[in-house]
Design a protein around this motif. Structure first.
Motif, PDB file in Angstrom:
ATOM      1  N   VAL A 278       0.804  -1.261   0.042  1.00  0.00           N
ATOM      2  CA  VAL A 278       0.000  -0.170  -0.127  1.00  0.00           C
ATOM      3  C   VAL A 278       0.741   1.132   0.272  1.00  0.00           C
ATOM      4  O   VAL A 278       0.450   2.473  -0.706  1.00  0.00           O
ATOM      5  N   ALA A 279       2.094   1.300   0.705  1.00  0.00           N
ATOM      6  CA  ALA A 279       2.946   2.271   0.960  1.00  0.00           C
ATOM      7  C   ALA A 279       3.471   2.742  -0.672  1.00  0.00           C
ATOM      8  O   ALA A 279       3.753   3.594  -1.012  1.00  0.00           O
TER       9      ALA A 279
ATOM     10  N   PHE B 173       2.090   2.337  -3.513  1.00  0.00           N
ATOM     11  CA  PHE B 173       0.859   2.814  -4.296  1.00  0.00           C
ATOM     12  C   PHE B 173       0.429   4.316  -3.894  1.00  0.00           C
ATOM     13  O   PHE B 173       0.288   5.135  -4.499  1.00  0.00           O
ATOM     14  N   SER B 174       0.388   4.543  -2.507  1.00  0.00           N
ATOM     15  CA  SER B 174       0.225   5.640  -1.772  1.00  0.00           C
ATOM     16  C   SER B 174       1.384   6.748  -1.609  1.00  0.00           C
ATOM     17  O   SER B 174       1.234   7.777  -1.157  1.00  0.00           O
ATOM     18  N   ASP B 175       2.576   6.235  -1.805  1.00  0.00           N
ATOM     19  CA  ASP B 175       3.699   6.783  -1.611  1.00  0.00           C
ATOM     20  C   ASP B 175       4.128   7.148  -0.235  1.00  0.00           C
ATOM     21  O   ASP B 175       5.218   7.363   0.226  1.00  0.00           O
ATOM     22  N   ARG B 176       3.185   7.068   0.609  1.00  0.00           N
ATOM     23  CA  ARG B 176       3.680   7.063   2.171  1.00  0.00           C
ATOM     24  C   ARG B 176       2.517   6.247   2.877  1.00  0.00           C
ATOM     25  O   ARG B 176       1.532   6.184   2.387  1.00  0.00           O
ATOM     26  N   LEU B 177       2.919   5.970   4.264  1.00  0.00           N
ATOM     27  CA  LEU B 177       1.946   5.501   4.918  1.00  0.00           C
ATOM     28  C   LEU B 177       1.979   5.944   6.153  1.00  0.00           C
ATOM     29  O   LEU B 177       2.957   5.701   6.882  1.00  0.00           O
TER      30      LEU B 177
ATOM     31  N   GLY C   2      -2.791   5.745   8.340  1.00  0.00           N
ATOM     32  CA  GLY C   2      -2.946   4.622   7.182  1.00  0.00           C
ATOM     33  C   GLY C   2      -2.637   3.336   7.728  1.00  0.00           C
ATOM     34  O   GLY C   2      -3.305   2.366   7.519  1.00  0.00           O
TER      35      GLY C   2
ATOM     36  N   SER D 199      -7.715   0.509  -7.703  1.00  0.00           N
ATOM     37  CA  SER D 199      -8.171   1.406  -6.498  1.00  0.00           C
ATOM     38  C   SER D 199      -7.587   2.665  -6.169  1.00  0.00           C
ATOM     39  O   SER D 199      -8.068   3.556  -5.673  1.00  0.00           O
ATOM     40  N   PHE D 200      -6.349   2.648  -6.331  1.00  0.00           N
ATOM     41  CA  PHE D 200      -5.488   3.997  -6.171  1.00  0.00           C
ATOM     42  C   PHE D 200      -5.413   5.028  -7.236  1.00  0.00           C
ATOM     43  O   PHE D 200      -5.025   5.976  -7.087  1.00  0.00           O
TER      44      PHE D 200
ATOM     45  N   LYS E   5      -3.896   4.991 -10.049  1.00  0.00           N
ATOM     46  CA  LYS E   5      -2.356   5.434 -10.242  1.00  0.00           C
ATOM     47  C   LYS E   5      -1.746   4.300 -11.341  1.00  0.00           C
ATOM     48  O   LYS E   5      -1.829   3.022 -11.251  1.00  0.00           O
TER      49      LYS E   5
END
Length: 303
Positions: A144-145, A147-151, A155, A272-273, A275
Motif C-alpha cells: 500500500v505504501a 502505491f500511496s507513496d507514504r503510509l 494509514g 483502487s488507487f 495510479k
C-alpha cells in the motif's frame, strides 16, 4: 512434475484476461462495474480465499518443515524488496514503484495454490498458505505504501483493519488452535474465494482493453521489470539454495512461488488507487505471457 500442467495453468489465466477484454469491448463490463468488481475482490472474495487457505490438515511428517517455511518465507520477503530495489536503480520514471510492487509480489495466491498442489500435493498447499500469509501482511503494509507513496500512522491503522489482513488474523487463529470448520462453512468459503482468480483476470482484461499497448510496450522499463521478476529474482534464490545445499521441498517452494508472474493485485491496487492503471495491467499481462516460457525453465532446474 509435468511442465505441460504449469503451462496450461498460465495459458488459462491469459485466456481469462482475454475474456475481460471481450466483455469490455462489448460494454458488458463498464468502468463503474469494473470499480465494483475491484471492491468485491478486495473486501469479499480475496479475504475469504485467505481464510480458506489456512483451513488445512497439517501432518506430523511436515511439522518441522512448517516451521522452516515460516522462517524462509520471512527471509524471502526481506531479501526480495532489497534485491528488486538494487536492480531498479537505473529506472528513474514515476513507474518505478509499480515495478517494485510487481517484483516483490508474485501471483503466489491466484496461481500458487493450484501449481503447488500439482507439484507437491497437500504439502505444497500448506507451504503456499504460509508464504501467502507473509504476502498478505506485506502487501497491505509495504504494498500500500508503494502505491500511496507514504503510509501515515492513520494509514497503518486503516491497513491493520483491512478485510484482507483481518482474514489473515482469522486464518492464523484457525491454524494455531486447530479449529475445525463445519463442512458447509468450508465449502462456502472455497466457493466464494475461488471467484477471486477469474474475476481478477477479467479485471485486468478490462483495463488492458482501454490501454494503448503500443505506448505501454514502447517503455523499456516494462521489459526490464519483467526480466527482474521472472529471471533475476528466482535465479538469486536458486543460487542461494545451491550455496546452502538445500534442495528441500520448502526451499523449492520459495523459488517456484517467486518465479511466478506479477500478482494480479498489482492491477487491482492500481485501479483502487487510480495510479498507472494501464502500465500496471501491462506488467501483469507481459509477465503472465512470458511466464509460459520462463517458468518451465525454472522448474527444470529446481525439480
Amino acid at each position: 512434475m509435468n511442465s505441460v500442467t504449469v503451462i496450461e495453468q498460465v495459458i488459462s489465466l491469459f485466456l481469462i484476461i482475454l475474456v475481460g477484454v471481450y466483455a469490455s469491448k462489448r460494454e458488458i463490463i463498464t468502468d463503474k462495474v469494473n470499480k465494483a468488481l475491484s471492491e468485491m475482490l478486495l473486501r469479499v472474495t480475496l479475504p475469504l480465499l485467505i481464510v480458506s487457505s489456512f483451513n488445512l490438515n497439517y501432518s506430523k511428517e511436515i511439522a518441522d518443515n512448517i516451521l522452516k517455511c515460516f522462517l524462509y518465507s520471512f527471509i524471502v520477503f526481506i531479501i526480495t524488496p532489497i534485491l528488486s530495489y538494487i536492480f531498479l536503480l537505473p529506472v528513474k520514471s514515476r513507474r518505478k514503484n509499480i515495478l517494485q510492487f510487481a517484483n516483490v509480489f508474485s501471483n503466489c495466491g491466484f496461481m500458487g495454490f493450484a501449481v503447488m498442489n500439482s507439484i507437491y500435493g497437500a504439502e505444497g498447499v500448506a507451504y503456499a498458505a504460509i508464504f501467502n500469509m507473509f504476502f498478505n501482511v506485506l502487501v497491505w503494509t509495504y504494498g500500500v505504501a508503494l502505491f500511496s507513496d507514504r503510509l501515515s500512522l492513520k494509514g497503518i491503522k486503516k491497513v491493520l483493519l483491512n478485510p484482507c489482513l483481518i482474514a489473515v488474523y482469522i486464518g492464523i487463529s484457525i491454524m494455531i488452535f486447530n479449529i475445525k470448520l463445519h463442512p458447509i462453512i468450508t465449502s462456502s468459503l472455497k466457493s466464494v474465494g475461488s471467484m477471486t482468480t477469474p474475476l481478477s483476470m477479467i479485471m485486468i482484461g478490462v483495463i488492458l482493453s482501454k490501454a494503448d499497448l503500443k505506448i505501454i510496450f514502447k517503455d523499456w522499463t516494462i521489459y526490464y521489470g519483467s526480466f527482474i521478476k521472472l529471471i533475476i529474482i528466482p535465479s538469486f534464490f536458486y543460487a542461494a539454495a545451491l550455496l546452502m545445499k538445500d534442495s528441500s521441498n520448502v526451499m523449492n517452494t520459495m523459488i517456484i512461488l517467486q518465479a511466478m508472474p506479477a500478482a494480479a493485485t498489482t492491477s487491482i491496487f492500481a485501479e483502487s488507487f487510480d495510479k498507472e492503471k494501464e502500465f500496471s495491467a501491462g506488467i501483469v499481462f507481459l509477465t503472465t505471457l512470458l511466464c509460459t516460457i520462463t517458468f518451465p525453465l525454472i522448474l527444470k532446474f529446481v525439480l
